[in-house]
Motif scaffolding. Structure first.
Motif, PDB file in Angstrom:
ATOM      1  N   GLU A 143      -4.066   2.045   2.579  1.00 29.08           N
ATOM      2  CA  GLU A 143      -3.947   2.958   1.445  1.00 29.08           C
ATOM      3  C   GLU A 143      -2.677   3.792   1.544  1.00 29.08           C
ATOM      4  OE1 GLU A 143      -8.582   3.865   0.184  1.00 29.08           O
ATOM      5  OE2 GLU A 143      -7.726   4.880   1.933  1.00 29.08           O
ATOM      6  N   LEU A 144      -2.376   4.252   2.750  1.00 30.96           N
ATOM      7  CA  LEU A 144      -1.166   5.051   2.953  1.00 30.96           C
ATOM      8  C   LEU A 144       0.080   4.225   2.637  1.00 30.96           C
ATOM      9  CD1 LEU A 144      -0.072   7.784   3.891  1.00 30.96           C
ATOM     10  CD2 LEU A 144      -0.055   6.902   6.220  1.00 30.96           C
ATOM     11  N   ALA A 145       0.119   2.993   3.096  1.00 33.48           N
ATOM     12  CA  ALA A 145       1.270   2.125   2.824  1.00 33.48           C
ATOM     13  C   ALA A 145       1.397   1.866   1.324  1.00 33.48           C
ATOM     14  CB  ALA A 145       1.125   0.807   3.585  1.00 33.48           C
ATOM     15  N   HIS A 146       0.266   1.654   0.669  1.00 30.65           N
ATOM     16  CA  HIS A 146       0.288   1.412  -0.784  1.00 30.65           C
ATOM     17  C   HIS A 146       0.821   2.639  -1.532  1.00 30.65           C
ATOM     18  CE1 HIS A 146      -1.027  -0.103  -4.701  1.00 30.65           C
ATOM     19  NE2 HIS A 146      -1.463   1.125  -4.930  1.00 30.65           N
ATOM     20  N   MET A 147       0.363   3.832  -1.156  1.00 36.08           N
ATOM     21  CA  MET A 147       0.842   5.045  -1.816  1.00 36.08           C
ATOM     22  C   MET A 147       2.345   5.212  -1.628  1.00 36.08           C
ATOM     23  SD  MET A 147      -2.083   7.985  -1.369  1.00 36.08           S
ATOM     24  CE  MET A 147      -2.262   7.874   0.392  1.00 36.08           C
ATOM     25  N   ARG A 148       2.837   4.922  -0.434  1.00 34.15           N
ATOM     26  CA  ARG A 148       4.282   5.019  -0.189  1.00 34.15           C
ATOM     27  C   ARG A 148       5.046   4.071  -1.124  1.00 34.15           C
ATOM     28  NH1 ARG A 148       5.707   7.482   4.795  1.00 34.15           N
ATOM     29  NH2 ARG A 148       4.105   7.494   6.421  1.00 34.15           N
ATOM     30  N   ARG A 149       4.562   2.833  -1.223  1.00 30.47           N
ATOM     31  CA  ARG A 149       5.251   1.849  -2.073  1.00 30.47           C
ATOM     32  C   ARG A 149       5.261   2.285  -3.532  1.00 30.47           C
ATOM     33  NH1 ARG A 149       2.320  -1.876   1.124  1.00 30.47           N
ATOM     34  NH2 ARG A 149       0.787  -2.120  -0.570  1.00 30.47           N
ATOM     35  N   GLU A 150       4.110   2.745  -4.002  1.00 32.33           N
ATOM     36  CA  GLU A 150       4.027   3.142  -5.413  1.00 32.33           C
ATOM     37  C   GLU A 150       4.910   4.348  -5.697  1.00 32.33           C
ATOM     38  OE1 GLU A 150       2.418   1.618  -7.948  1.00 32.33           O
ATOM     39  OE2 GLU A 150       1.987   0.014  -6.512  1.00 32.33           O
ATOM     40  N   GLU A 151       4.930   5.319  -4.791  1.00 34.28           N
ATOM     41  CA  GLU A 151       5.740   6.517  -5.014  1.00 34.28           C
ATOM     42  C   GLU A 151       7.228   6.173  -5.005  1.00 34.28           C
ATOM     43  OE1 GLU A 151       8.074   9.942  -4.673  1.00 34.28           O
ATOM     44  OE2 GLU A 151       7.926   8.500  -3.017  1.00 34.28           O
ATOM     45  N   ALA A 152       7.604   5.150  -4.249  1.00 36.09           N
ATOM     46  CA  ALA A 152       9.013   4.777  -4.145  1.00 36.09           C
ATOM     47  C   ALA A 152       9.506   3.964  -5.338  1.00 36.09           C
ATOM     48  CB  ALA A 152       9.240   3.985  -2.850  1.00 36.09           C
ATOM     49  N   ARG A 153       8.594   3.478  -6.160  1.00 37.87           N
ATOM     50  CA  ARG A 153       9.008   2.693  -7.329  1.00 37.87           C
ATOM     51  C   ARG A 153       9.794   3.561  -8.305  1.00 37.87           C
ATOM     52  NH1 ARG A 153       3.703   0.248  -9.757  1.00 37.87           N
ATOM     53  NH2 ARG A 153       5.105   0.146 -11.540  1.00 37.87           N
TER      54      ARG A 153
END
Length: 670
Positions: free
Chosen positions: A338-348
């Protein structure tokens, strides 16, 4: 046109606007190559400008470069996903290459976002008829006829409003209403503009007037119910929603506004029932999952709430509010995935601003829980900066309000009005700053058999708004000076009205709690209209309280919390004003220091009960066993026994809190 102010520093917005007009003129003259070159040159200066991107796409289409135009529109949508003309232009592109189904879908999106787009309605009618969808084609033709029947000024102003040009739209519709004062479309549009500009009292009055002239105008009644909900007039909003549902009982929008009114009134079970019914055939279920989760959280059903928050995130992977809501439980631990997913989405680059700042706050909390404080602070700082960019908070306005309260609310002023107001002792006001322990105090008191726990009620702020009237530039506000004009009868009537308006939240217990923290600004008013009401100041150590606010993303209001400097200044203003109330109304307010409550719990609980005039009940010590709706960010924390671990959490971030210490001044060391 406010969106044209996107020019880079040193590139005056007026020059950009003039060049956009010149480029548009080239298009109108059929000089498509020149228009495209001019727009592309502008794009290098203002790469996210809406009008420039639109002109490029249109020029490319006219030049037959459909693939390029569609690529431009795809980039355009990532930046401005709510612009109706974008989808209209996409429809034109698909129609030009014979892709009728794709064109229909694009035109449908266009008219959903902007129902005044005549070209989209006409194209829809023609395409749908050619596809054999006769009934929908006729509905599109009816929309063309309706737009043709409306005054051109109203259509133009509506188009401006829906495209984000709010102030020009307001000017145009006001000019129209000067000549056509009873035009219901004009009044409704002006009300919608009022909602956009947060002038809700005017919007409410305008929509009331519309419904006098046209009681069967259901769209206006729907707008009215929404405004009532935004003004926390939930009982009236529910009544308006009921009227709509008698006409269209299966209308999804009407059912949703009814459910939201139920939430506002604390009837979460009824709201849950409706939300779940709506979820069954929802084309875009993310928001409904979120609403269901919020209701479950409020009712204390944490496991089910977590499942629904996760479902919301699964339905829309970049749904920042779903991740922040999980973080805001304060007890949820994110997985590595979940943490990795949030990082990816925020970086978009193509997610919305709101999704981004929600994700930033969620990441800040997730990383704080893992002890990664430096990176956690970076996300908190980024989220706050994004949120502050949307804020209209002005510290000097609060400072001015403080000075007026102190200058008008003297000891002599209150002594001269002794005995005024409604004498009933029912309300217990808990005031202070958010994140200062007020929810814990509320839960302790609500565990007593004689006390009703309600929520943060909006009645006092709404009364202040009525007393103040519309603020005019350059003139001092009417409140609090207007209090001197109120005679004893008027003060009593205001106290009685407060009790009448809040009765909907009560079930018959002798006392009830109003936990609106910002009421610390209005202790003088509360004393005048309800002199026997009890007021408790929930206070927390300055650094801990202020940083806790910085970490918190509020659903609405509390705009002072999105800058360390603003929070520190606000805390100082709060302390100074509370000291003033102590001086002019000695004994009126009981101060409960959160750290002392945690350290010597039973002694402080007995002290609070004595102040309110209630006998001791053991249930107040076992507050975490009390089953009731809790809406604030501390809802899950007050369902656990008292704990001390959070007292000094701010020290983990001390290296980055210099601006807060400077703003607090000598209070930072207290």
């Amino acid at each position: 046109m406010r969106h044209l102010a996107e020019a880079q520093p040193g590139r005056p917005a007026l020059r950009i606007e003039a060049e956009v007009r010149r480029t548009r003129q080239l298009l109108e003259k059929g000089q498509f190559t020149q228009a495209l070159s001019a727009a592309q040159a502008l794009l290098s200066e203002v790469p996210e400008n809406r009008d420039v991107l639109y002109l490029i796409a249109v020029s490319e289409r006219y030049l037959g470069r459909i693939a390029d135009a569609l690529a431009t529109l795809e980039r355009f949508e990532r930046i401005h996903p709510d612009y109706g003309r974008l989808f209209q232009e996409r429809g034109h592109c698909y129609r030009a290459v014979g892709e009728s189904l794709a064109a229909v879908e694009a035109y449908r999106c266009a008219v959903t976002l902007n129902h005044t787009l005549l070209a989209s309605w006409k194209a829809l009618g023609e395409l749908l008829r050619s596809l054999g969808q006769v009934s929908e084609a006729e509905a599109a033709a009816a929309q063309v006829a309706k737009l043709a029947s409306l005054p051109p000024a109203i259509v133009t102003a509506t188009n401006m409003f829906l495209e984000g040009e709010v102030y020009p739209a307001e000017q145009l519709v006001r000019e129209y209403l000067q000549k056509h004062a009873d035009d219901v479309e004009g009044m409704r549009l002006l009300a919608q503009i009022g909602v956009k500009l947060d002038v809700l009292d005017d919007a409410e009055f305008l929509l009331e007037s519309v419904l006098v002239f046209a009681p069967d105008y259901h769209a206006a009644r729907y707008d009215y119910a929404n405004v009532l909900s935004q003004r926390h007039k939930h009982a009236r909003a529910r009544e308006e929603a009921r009227k709509l549902l008698t006409v269209e009982p299966q209308n999804r929008a009407f059912r949703t506004i009814y459910a939201n009114a139920c939430v506002g009134l604390g009837n979460h079970e009824e709201a849950l029932r409706i939300f779940r019914e709506l979820l069954a055939d929802a084309p875009q279920p993310a928001d409904l999952h979120l609403s269901i989760a919020h209701a479950l959280k409020t009712l204390g059903r944490q496991r089910q709430a977590i499942e629904s928050y996760r479902a919301a995130a699964a339905a829309r992977p970049s749904f920042g509010d779903a991740y922040w809501s999980l973080a805001n439980l304060k007890t949820y631990a994110f997985t590595d995935d979940e943490l990795a997913h949030m990082r990816r989405e925020e970086a978009r680059q193509d997610i919305s601003r709101a999704d981004r700042f929600h994700l930033c706050f969620a990441l800040g909390k997730a990383l704080e829980d893992r002890g990664e404080y430096a990176e956690s602070f970076r996300y908190y700082e980024r989220g706050n900066a994004l949120k502050k960019g949307d804020s209209r908070y002005q510290a000097d306005t609060l400072e001015r309000s403080l000075r007026l309260q102190i200058s008008h609310g003297t000891r002599e002023f209150f002594a001269a009005r002794a005995g005024s107001g409604c004498q009933r002792p029912d309300p217990i006001f808990i005031v202070g700053l958010p994140r200062a322990g007020s929810t814990l105090l509320e839960q302790i008191l609500a565990s007593h058999s004689g006390v009703e726990g309600t929520m943060e009620l909006a009645e006092i702020p709404r009364l202040v708004q009525r007393l103040n009237g519309r603020e005019q530039s350059g003139r001092p506000p009417r409140y609090p000076a207007v209090l001197a004009e109120l005679d004893p009868q008027r003060l009593r009537e205001m106290g009685e009205k407060y009790l009448t308006d809040t009765d909907v939240y009560r079930t018959g217990k002798p006392f009830f709690i109003d936990k609106m923290p910002n009421n610390f600004r209005h202790v003088g008013l509360i004393h005048l209209i309800l002199p026997n009401a009890k007021i408790i100041d929930a206070r927390r150590e300055p650094m801990a309280c202020c940083f806790s606010n910085f970490k918190q993303l509020f659903a609405s209001g509390q705009e002072f919390t999105y800058s360390l400097e603003d929070i520190g200044c606000y805390y100082r203003v709060y302390v100074e004003l509370m000291a003033h109330w102590d001086a002019v109304l000695p004994g009126k307010v009981l101060r409960v220091q959160h750290e002392e409550l945690v350290e010597d719990f039973e002694t402080q609980v007995r002290r609070v009960l004595d102040f309110v005039g209630l006998g001791f009940e053991p249930a107040c010590l076992e507050f975490y066993k009390t089953e009731r709706s809790v809406r604030t960010a501390s809802s899950e924390q007050v369902r656990q026994p008292i704990y001390k671990e959070g007292i000094d959490q701010w020290r983990n971030f001390e290296p980055w809190l210099g601006p807060l210490k400077a703003a607090l001044g000598e209070l930072a060391g207290s």
